[in-house]
Design a protein around this motif. Structure first.
Motif, PDB file in Angstrom:
ATOM      1  N   ALA A  30      56.043  64.292  36.381  1.00 15.60           N
ATOM      2  CA  ALA A  30      57.419  64.610  36.765  1.00 15.60           C
ATOM      3  C   ALA A  30      57.990  63.551  37.702  1.00 15.60           C
ATOM      4  O   ALA A  30      59.124  63.099  37.526  1.00 15.60           O
ATOM      5  CB  ALA A  30      57.473  65.990  37.428  1.00 15.60           C
ATOM      6  N   SER A  31      57.218  63.143  38.670  1.00 16.58           N
ATOM      7  CA  SER A  31      57.673  62.136  39.618  1.00 16.58           C
ATOM      8  C   SER A  31      57.927  60.798  38.925  1.00 16.58           C
ATOM      9  O   SER A  31      58.938  60.143  39.167  1.00 16.58           O
ATOM     10  CB  SER A  31      56.630  61.964  40.722  1.00 16.58           C
ATOM     11  N   ALA A  32      57.023  60.400  38.042  1.00 20.99           N
ATOM     12  CA  ALA A  32      57.152  59.121  37.350  1.00 20.99           C
ATOM     13  C   ALA A  32      58.364  59.094  36.426  1.00 20.99           C
ATOM     14  O   ALA A  32      59.006  58.058  36.275  1.00 20.99           O
ATOM     15  CB  ALA A  32      55.884  58.827  36.555  1.00 20.99           C
ATOM     16  N   MET A  33      58.696  60.246  35.825  1.00 19.38           N
ATOM     17  CA  MET A  33      59.790  60.292  34.860  1.00 19.38           C
ATOM     18  C   MET A  33      61.096  60.793  35.472  1.00 19.38           C
ATOM     19  O   MET A  33      62.128  60.772  34.808  1.00 19.38           O
ATOM     20  CB  MET A  33      59.396  61.161  33.674  1.00 19.38           C
ATOM     21  N   GLY A  34      61.039  61.276  36.707  1.00 18.79           N
ATOM     22  CA  GLY A  34      62.261  61.742  37.363  1.00 18.79           C
ATOM     23  C   GLY A  34      62.684  63.144  36.974  1.00 18.79           C
ATOM     24  O   GLY A  34      63.873  63.461  37.017  1.00 18.79           O
ATOM     25  N   PHE A  35      61.733  63.988  36.599  1.00 19.29           N
ATOM     26  CA  PHE A  35      62.024  65.367  36.224  1.00 19.29           C
ATOM     27  C   PHE A  35      61.272  66.331  37.128  1.00 19.29           C
ATOM     28  O   PHE A  35      60.385  65.936  37.871  1.00 19.29           O
ATOM     29  CB  PHE A  35      61.617  65.633  34.771  1.00 19.29           C
ATOM     30  N   SER A  36      61.596  67.614  37.009  1.00 20.65           N
ATOM     31  CA  SER A  36      60.894  68.629  37.784  1.00 20.65           C
ATOM     32  C   SER A  36      59.586  68.999  37.091  1.00 20.65           C
ATOM     33  O   SER A  36      59.424  68.795  35.881  1.00 20.65           O
ATOM     34  CB  SER A  36      61.758  69.886  37.935  1.00 20.65           C
ATOM     35  N   ARG A  37      58.653  69.572  37.871  1.00 16.82           N
ATOM     36  CA  ARG A  37      57.395  70.029  37.289  1.00 16.82           C
ATOM     37  C   ARG A  37      57.638  71.139  36.280  1.00 16.82           C
ATOM     38  O   ARG A  37      56.932  71.238  35.275  1.00 16.82           O
ATOM     39  CB  ARG A  37      56.451  70.522  38.379  1.00 16.82           C
ATOM     40  N   GLU A  38      58.633  71.979  36.537  1.00 16.07           N
ATOM     41  CA  GLU A  38      58.943  73.070  35.618  1.00 16.07           C
ATOM     42  C   GLU A  38      59.385  72.523  34.265  1.00 16.07           C
ATOM     43  O   GLU A  38      59.010  73.044  33.218  1.00 16.07           O
ATOM     44  CB  GLU A  38      60.034  73.979  36.201  1.00 16.07           C
ATOM     45  N   TRP A  39      60.206  71.459  34.281  1.00 17.42           N
ATOM     46  CA  TRP A  39      60.690  70.869  33.047  1.00 17.42           C
ATOM     47  C   TRP A  39      59.524  70.244  32.276  1.00 17.42           C
ATOM     48  O   TRP A  39      59.433  70.384  31.051  1.00 17.42           O
ATOM     49  CB  TRP A  39      61.762  69.824  33.346  1.00 17.42           C
ATOM     50  N   VAL A  40      58.628  69.574  32.996  1.00 13.18           N
ATOM     51  CA  VAL A  40      57.446  68.987  32.361  1.00 13.18           C
ATOM     52  C   VAL A  40      56.603  70.099  31.737  1.00 13.18           C
ATOM     53  O   VAL A  40      56.144  69.970  30.592  1.00 13.18           O
ATOM     54  CB  VAL A  40      56.619  68.154  33.372  1.00 13.18           C
ATOM     55  N   SER A  41      56.409  71.192  32.448  1.00 14.35           N
ATOM     56  CA  SER A  41      55.642  72.323  31.904  1.00 14.35           C
ATOM     57  C   SER A  41      56.280  72.855  30.633  1.00 14.35           C
ATOM     58  O   SER A  41      55.586  73.160  29.653  1.00 14.35           O
ATOM     59  CB  SER A  41      55.542  73.446  32.934  1.00 14.35           C
ATOM     60  N   THR A  42      57.604  72.967  30.625  1.00 14.65           N
ATOM     61  CA  THR A  42      58.322  73.442  29.444  1.00 14.65           C
ATOM     62  C   THR A  42      58.068  72.529  28.260  1.00 14.65           C
ATOM     63  O   THR A  42      57.807  72.989  27.146  1.00 14.65           O
ATOM     64  CB  THR A  42      59.829  73.526  29.731  1.00 14.65           C
ATOM     65  N   ARG A  43      58.143  71.229  28.473  1.00 18.40           N
ATOM     66  CA  ARG A  43      57.925  70.273  27.384  1.00 18.40           C
ATOM     67  C   ARG A  43      56.494  70.372  26.851  1.00 18.40           C
ATOM     68  O   ARG A  43      56.270  70.315  25.649  1.00 18.40           O
ATOM     69  CB  ARG A  43      58.204  68.843  27.835  1.00 18.40           C
ATOM     70  N   VAL A  44      55.523  70.507  27.758  1.00 15.28           N
ATOM     71  CA  VAL A  44      54.119  70.606  27.332  1.00 15.28           C
ATOM     72  C   VAL A  44      53.904  71.879  26.520  1.00 15.28           C
ATOM     73  O   VAL A  44      53.247  71.852  25.471  1.00 15.28           O
ATOM     74  CB  VAL A  44      53.170  70.552  28.549  1.00 15.28           C
ATOM     75  N   ILE A  45      54.477  72.982  26.959  1.00 17.41           N
ATOM     76  CA  ILE A  45      54.353  74.250  26.224  1.00 17.41           C
ATOM     77  C   ILE A  45      54.990  74.129  24.853  1.00 17.41           C
ATOM     78  O   ILE A  45      54.411  74.543  23.841  1.00 17.41           O
ATOM     79  CB  ILE A  45      54.965  75.412  27.027  1.00 17.41           C
ATOM     80  N   ARG A  46      56.183  73.542  24.779  1.00 12.20           N
ATOM     81  CA  ARG A  46      56.847  73.377  23.487  1.00 12.20           C
ATOM     82  C   ARG A  46      56.020  72.488  22.569  1.00 12.20           C
ATOM     83  O   ARG A  46      55.952  72.727  21.361  1.00 12.20           O
ATOM     84  CB  ARG A  46      58.243  72.776  23.657  1.00 12.20           C
TER      85      ARG A  46
END
Length: 54
Positions: A30-46
């Motif tokens: 999330a830090s490297a890409m400029g997103f929140s951890r929640e958004w990263v979790s959503t993408r991984v789940i999808r």
């Protein structure tokens, strides 16, 4: 399935998932890409549910 509010390209999302597969912590991705951890979790789940289409 299409998501209208996606803020990255296909390749950006693929990099995110590859980072997760390489055991990077979601907070680091999330830090490297400029997103929140929640958004990263959503993408991984999808990705787990829909594979490449997610």
């Amino acid at each position: 399935m299409s998501y209208g509010n996606v803020r990255t390209t296909y390749l950006g999302r693929l990099l995110l998932v590859e980072g997760h597969r390489d055991d990077w912590p979601k907070a680091h991705i999330a830090s490297a890409m400029g997103f929140s951890r929640e958004w990263v979790s959503t993408r991984v789940i999808r990705y787990r549910i829909e594979v490449e289409a997610g």
